[in-house]
Write an enzyme that holds these catalytic residues in place. Structure first.
Site, mmCIF file in Angstrom:
data_model
loop_
_atom_site.group_PDB
_atom_site.id
_atom_site.type_symbol
_atom_site.label_atom_id
_atom_site.label_comp_id
_atom_site.label_asym_id
_atom_site.label_seq_id
_atom_site.Cartn_x
_atom_site.Cartn_y
_atom_site.Cartn_z
ATOM 1 N N ASP A 158 0.851 -1.192 0.000
ATOM 2 C CA ASP A 158 0.000 0.000 0.000
ATOM 3 C C ASP A 158 0.891 1.247 0.000
ATOM 4 O OD1 ASP A 158 0.883 0.325 2.613
ATOM 5 O OD2 ASP A 158 -1.109 0.191 3.528
ATOM 6 N N CYS A 216 2.869 -3.565 4.084
ATOM 7 C CA CYS A 216 2.085 -2.363 4.395
ATOM 8 C C CYS A 216 2.776 -1.715 5.595
ATOM 9 C CB CYS A 216 0.601 -2.691 4.624
ATOM 10 S SG CYS A 216 0.227 -3.680 6.080
ATOM 11 N N THR A 273 2.391 -2.135 8.858
ATOM 12 C CA THR A 273 2.761 -3.152 9.854
ATOM 13 C C THR A 273 2.934 -4.551 9.254
ATOM 14 O OG1 THR A 273 0.433 -3.623 10.235
ATOM 15 C CG2 THR A 273 1.458 -1.977 11.686
ATOM 16 N N HIS A 299 7.927 -24.802 8.705
ATOM 17 C CA HIS A 299 6.837 -25.455 9.439
ATOM 18 C C HIS A 299 5.446 -25.184 8.860
ATOM 19 C CE1 HIS A 299 9.235 -25.962 13.469
ATOM 20 N NE2 HIS A 299 9.872 -26.451 12.418
ATOM 21 N N HIS A 357 4.121 -31.582 9.879
ATOM 22 C CA HIS A 357 3.466 -30.303 9.580
ATOM 23 C C HIS A 357 2.355 -30.443 8.538
ATOM 24 C CE1 HIS A 357 6.540 -28.492 11.974
ATOM 25 N NE2 HIS A 357 7.483 -29.038 11.215
HETATM 26 C C1 RB5 Z 1 -1.899 2.609 6.564
HETATM 27 O O1 RB5 Z 1 -1.808 3.810 7.251
HETATM 28 C C2 RB5 Z 1 -1.754 1.437 7.527
HETATM 29 O O2 RB5 Z 1 -2.885 1.316 8.312
HETATM 30 C C3 RB5 Z 1 -1.462 0.174 6.744
HETATM 31 O O3 RB5 Z 1 -0.325 0.341 5.982
HETATM 32 C C4 RB5 Z 1 -1.218 -1.074 7.588
HETATM 33 O O4 RB5 Z 1 -0.277 -0.836 8.586
HETATM 34 C C5 RB5 Z 1 -2.385 -1.788 8.071
HETATM 35 O O5 RB5 Z 1 -2.302 -2.864 8.688
#
Ligand code: RB5
Length: 146
Positions: free
Chosen positions: A8, A65, A67, A98, A133
């Site tokens: 993203d 993204c 996180t 695994h 597994h």
């Molecule tokens: C975008 O701001 C953020 O929410 C997205 O990149 C991600 O971290 C969502 O899980």
């Protein structure tokens, strides 16, 4: 290997770095992510990469993204997908060994580019161990039919 990559707006720069790194390693990379820093919705890109992997257009996927969490949750809604978020190389190795993860995910706001490269390499270099597994992975996908 053919690798699908997606991201993203939070991970445009890291996607470019990782795509370049994968190509340097000799892989063919299909870019399903955004190349614009304008705010966008990560589920779109998680699904695109997941469908490419589930449909065997790519052998595995990389999702990034902020996180790594939202985009991997979206990818895991696609039948046959096992997307795993990793912030360290040991987890990256083990999700292949695994869980036979077919998509690896991480966060551009969580790991630096150097660690992201190492995570991808640890994942690609690892081998699925099979054996005990296998049944657990079958059980995961049985949930898709309930
Ligand atoms: C975008 O701001 C953020 O929410 C997205 O990149 C991600 O971290 C969502 O899980």
């Amino acid at each position: 290997m053919k690798i699908a990559i997606g991201n993203d707006h939070a991970a445009v720069e890291m996607k470019r770095e990782i795509q370049k790194y994968l190509e340097e390693l000799g892989h063919e990379v299909i870019n399903y992510g955004t190349d614009e820093c304008k705010s966008c919705d990560y589920p779109l890109y998680g699904e695109k990469v997941a469908r490419a992997v589930a449909g065997e257009e790519a052998e595995c996927g990389v999702l990034i993204c902020g996180t790594g969490v939202g985009i991997s949750i979206a990818a895991n809604k696609v039948r046959g997908i096992r997307a795993a978020v990793c912030s360290d190389t040991a987890t990256a190795r083990l999700v292949k060994a695994h869980n036979n993860a077919n998509i690896i995910a991480f966060g551009s706001r969580i790991v630096g580019t150097e660690l992201a490269r190492d995570i991808v390499k640890a994942y690609l270099d690892a081998e699925y161990e099979g054996g005990r597994h296998e049944n657990r992975i079958r059980m995961i996908h049985e949930i898709e039919d309930r």
